[in-house]
Design a protein around this motif. Structure first.
Motif, PDB file in Angstrom:
ATOM      1  N   UNK A  64       0.821  -1.207   0.000  1.00  0.00           N
ATOM      2  CA  UNK A  64       0.000   0.000   0.000  1.00  0.00           C
ATOM      3  C   UNK A  64       0.858   1.261   0.000  1.00  0.00           C
ATOM      4  N   UNK A  65       2.138   1.109   0.313  1.00  0.00           N
ATOM      5  CA  UNK A  65       2.999   2.287   0.340  1.00  0.00           C
ATOM      6  C   UNK A  65       3.762   2.476  -0.960  1.00  0.00           C
ATOM      7  N   UNK A  66       3.927   1.408  -1.710  1.00  0.00           N
ATOM      8  CA  UNK A  66       4.786   1.486  -2.893  1.00  0.00           C
ATOM      9  C   UNK A  66       4.212   2.466  -3.915  1.00  0.00           C
ATOM     10  N   UNK A  67       5.082   3.348  -4.430  1.00  0.00           N
ATOM     11  CA  UNK A  67       4.659   4.313  -5.439  1.00  0.00           C
ATOM     12  C   UNK A  67       5.215   3.959  -6.819  1.00  0.00           C
ATOM     13  N   UNK A  68       5.866   2.841  -6.918  1.00  0.00           N
ATOM     14  CA  UNK A  68       6.352   2.401  -8.225  1.00  0.00           C
ATOM     15  C   UNK A  68       7.429   3.290  -8.826  1.00  0.00           C
ATOM     16  N   UNK A 126      -2.417  -0.984  -8.385  1.00  0.00           N
ATOM     17  CA  UNK A 126      -1.428  -0.912  -7.300  1.00  0.00           C
ATOM     18  C   UNK A 126      -0.112  -1.517  -7.779  1.00  0.00           C
ATOM     19  N   UNK A 127       0.918  -1.237  -7.023  1.00  0.00           N
ATOM     20  CA  UNK A 127       2.239  -1.781  -7.345  1.00  0.00           C
ATOM     21  C   UNK A 127       2.580  -2.924  -6.389  1.00  0.00           C
ATOM     22  N   UNK A 212       9.586   5.396   0.477  1.00  0.00           N
ATOM     23  CA  UNK A 212       8.303   5.289   1.170  1.00  0.00           C
ATOM     24  C   UNK A 212       8.322   4.244   2.266  1.00  0.00           C
ATOM     25  N   UNK A 213       9.469   3.680   2.533  1.00  0.00           N
ATOM     26  CA  UNK A 213       9.593   2.617   3.527  1.00  0.00           C
ATOM     27  C   UNK A 213       8.599   1.491   3.251  1.00  0.00           C
TER      28      UNK A 213
ATOM     29  N   UNK B 191      -1.976   3.602 -10.249  1.00  0.00           N
ATOM     30  CA  UNK B 191      -1.507   2.624  -9.273  1.00  0.00           C
ATOM     31  C   UNK B 191      -0.854   3.263  -8.049  1.00  0.00           C
ATOM     32  N   UNK B 192      -0.569   4.560  -8.111  1.00  0.00           N
ATOM     33  CA  UNK B 192       0.074   5.208  -6.953  1.00  0.00           C
ATOM     34  C   UNK B 192      -0.949   5.418  -5.857  1.00  0.00           C
TER      35      UNK B 192
END
Lengths: 259, 400
Positions: A64-68, A126-127, A212-213, B191-192
């Motif tokens: 849920x934190x990953x921004x790719x 999502x990533x 983003x940890x 997706x972000x």
């Protein structure tokens, strides 16, 4: 017996007698016994004080934190000289359309930046960062014919490039696609969890680079480590748990579409 | 009779020889395999025992026959010689070849070369972490650590730093300062995560009144201090998040909870800060989202950190005069010329935008405004959420 000894002439001495045979047999057996005595008991303590029996490394990914942004991938490549076209870690983009179709892609070119999505039919996206799961019952080292794939005592699955013959069996065996044949060395290659870093007290390059940890690394033998705390507090999922590989990469917030 | 017995013994010995060969082969192969280490030793010992028993039996039988005064022909014991020689030969060659083919530390810790694990540790790390940067770049790092990029490591943007640290004069790190460099993270993408700041840069330029498309993000936003926060983002007070019915509707059972159609969406600022939001709606900034200035950083499922900005440079992100500004954009000023112009002396040198423009352009603050209005949409439930601490500064308030 004494009669026999007397009867032995000088010429007979060169002949093969039972006594000589038995002697030779005894000596050879003794030699064999020496050869098969077990080696000195192994110790895990390295010269610099790192004791691998005191650690058990694990990994978690908060999807849920990953921004790719793929900072992890760039850091991994810079740290480990990963050649072009192959990946030790990568980020997958899942796009689920309104009709339920699942689209998955990854940024593999152009500085590893994700292209903008076309179309507005995306219902959810999502990533999902992917990395070697460092399974407790890893398939890859079970199939290695030369003992080049192995698991360290501290729970990291590694490749011994000196032993590897590049047969690619492990690449096929890994259900997570974490392995590849390095086009430069022609041996199997994979994520090492930055073994040269973690054994010096540093974080793996991808974990350190993540802005983003979203990637969490830690010692599962230490109940106070960030990873241990997280696994106690959060609910997580594993990838393909039904295969019985006991992966050690724990995913938070993973959707059911992810495989 | 005796000859028949001898034949049987010889046959038995031959069979034993076959079994021993097989066991010996198995033993040679199994050595070093973690799970089979005990088995390997057991098989090895079994091989030797069987060999010795076979030879001993032959010896005893021959001796007994000699004692009985029998004339023992050499053919009765000679057959053990080739059998033994072949066995020992096979095992010796096997062990020898294995010794040549298998590296020294193989099997030390399991079915792998023990030294490989040590060799895997040899490489020198290339990413050194921000502590390594601090020695020379403390000023940048201090700014960086309080603002929204605090969690971003220096090397995430500037690349691995070990070569630069080793020879700072020769090796220089990259300074990514193009739009594309920033958009690696901040390009709007489905997706972000929704709360992560992301833009379509053309829209953003339009919003900020930037005409020239060649202008880079760094013209307005300092990468080390992107929002000019006047409070450390990591130290800002936690603000509760409203996620569940019971966060507000305390003490009620499910049966008494209705789902009115006009229930406001969850976690809207005006949910609690009703009065301030009503006033803000009348002011020129009304179209701007609360979170544009009061940046919300979620830290858990139930709480986040809200930081606000009163550093003049934050206001200047939109209102600072620049060549690239559109005339249709927000009104612009020269800074600090504007402050000097309006002020009357030294005491004004520290004045910020909010010190003059608070009431009429931003929104009023103060204890009354800080406290959430009696909470909950219908106003029928007592305040449970967010009781903001009156001693807290304006950083906590939320308005719409």
């Amino acid at each position: 017996m004494t009669d026999r000894k007397k009867n032995e002439s000088a010429a007979d001495r060169s002949a093969i007698t039972r006594r000589k045979v038995l002697k030779a047999m005894g000596i050879t057996s003794g030699l064999l016994l020496v050869r098969c005595t077990p080696a000195a008991p192994p110790t895990g303590q390295a010269s610099d004080g790192y004791d691998w029996s005191k650690h058990y490394w694990g990994y978690a990914i908060d999807t849920e934190k990953c921004i790719g942004c793929n900072a992890c991938m760039r850091a991994c490549r810079a740290e480990n000289d990963v050649p072009e076209g192959v990946f030790r870690t990568w980020v997958e983009r899942y796009e689920i359309t309104k009709s339920g179709e699942v689209r998955v892609d990854a940024a593999t070119h152009d500085n590893f930046v994700f292209a903008e999505t076309k179309g507005d039919d995306v219902a959810q996206a999502f990533f999902v960062p992917k990395i070697c799961n460092h399974c407790e019952k890893s398939v890859c080292n079970q199939v290695c014919p030369v003992g080049a794939a192995y698991r360290t005592v501290d729970g990291v699955v590694l490749v011994d490039p000196e032993q590897c013959v590049g047969c690619g069996y492990c690449v096929q065996a890994c259900p997570y696609g974490s392995r590849f044949i390095n086009p430069k060395t022609h041996t199997a290659d994979k994520c090492t969890l930055c073994y040269h870093r973690i054994t010096k007290g540093l974080l793996p390059a991808c974990v350190q680079a993540c802005p983003r940890e979203a990637r969490i690394f830690g010692d599962m033998k230490d109940p106070k480590s960030k990873l241990s705390m997280l696994l106690r507090q959060k609910r997580f999922r594993l990838l393909k748990p039904e295969l019985g590989t006991h992966p050690k990469c724990y995913y938070l917030g993973l959707d059911r579409e992810v495989v | 009779m005796k000859q028949a017995r001898n034949r049987r013994i010889r046959t038995l010995l031959a069979y034993l020889g076959g079994i021993v060969s097989a066991l010996g082969f198995g033993w040679t192969v199994s050595i070093g395999r973690e799970q089979n280490a005990a088995l390997g030793v057991a098989v090895g010992l079994a091989v030797l025992t069987v060999l010795l028993v076979a030879i001993g039996t032959n010896l005893l039988l021959t001796a007994r026959r000699l004692e009985a005064g029998e004339d023992v022909p050499a053919s009765d014991y000679r057959h053990t010689i080739p059998v033994f020689a072949v066995l020992v030969g096979v095992v010796l060659v096997g062990v020898g070849l294995r010794g040549l083919a298998v590296p020294e530390t193989f099997g030390q810790f399991g079915h792998f070369r023990g030294a490989a694990a040590t060799e895997a540790r040899v490489k020198t790390p290339r990413h050194l972490g921000k502590d390594a940067c601090k020695k020379c770049h403390e000023k940048e790092l201090t700014l960086h650590d309080k603002d929204m990029h605090a969690a971003v490591q220096c090397e995430t943007c500037h690349g691995a730093g070990s070569a630069h640290v080793a020879d700072p004069k020769k090796v220089h790190l990259v300074k990514p300062n193009t739009k594309q460099d920033c958009l690696v993270c901040h390009q709007a993408m489905a997706a972000r995560p929704g709360r992560f700041p992301q833009i379509q840069w053309r829209d953003h330029f339009k919003f900020a009144g930037v005409d020239d498309e060649k202008i880079e993000c760094v013209k307005c936003h300092s990468p080390h201090e992107p929002l000019f926060l006047d409070r450390d983002v990591r130290k800002a007070r936690l603000h509760p998040m409203i996620n569940r019915c019971r966060d507000c509707h305390v003490g009620r059972t499910d049966a008494t909870l209705k789902q009115p159609d006009d229930h406001p969406p969850l976690f809207q600022c005006n949910y609690c800060h009703k009065e301030i939001a009503a006033k803000f709606a009348q002011l020129p900034h009304a179209k701007i989202d609360c979170t544009t200035c009061h940046i919300f950083q979620q830290v858990s499922d139930t709480a986040g950190r809200i930081v606000r900005d009163a550093d003049p440079r934050f206001c200047l992100l939109c209102h600072g005069a620049a060549d690239f500004r559109s005339k249709n954009g927000p009104p612009t000023i020269e800074w600090p010329a504007h402050r000097d112009e309006m002020g009357s002396g030294e005491e004004d040198a520290t004045k910020r935008c909010v010190d003059c423009h608070q009431e009429n352009y931003i929104h009023p603050v103060g204890h009354a405004a800080l406290l959430p209005a009696a909470v909950a949409p219908a106003g029928e439930v007592t305040a449970t959420a967010p009781a903001a601490d009156p001693t807290a500064t304006a950083g906590q308030e939320e308005t719409k």
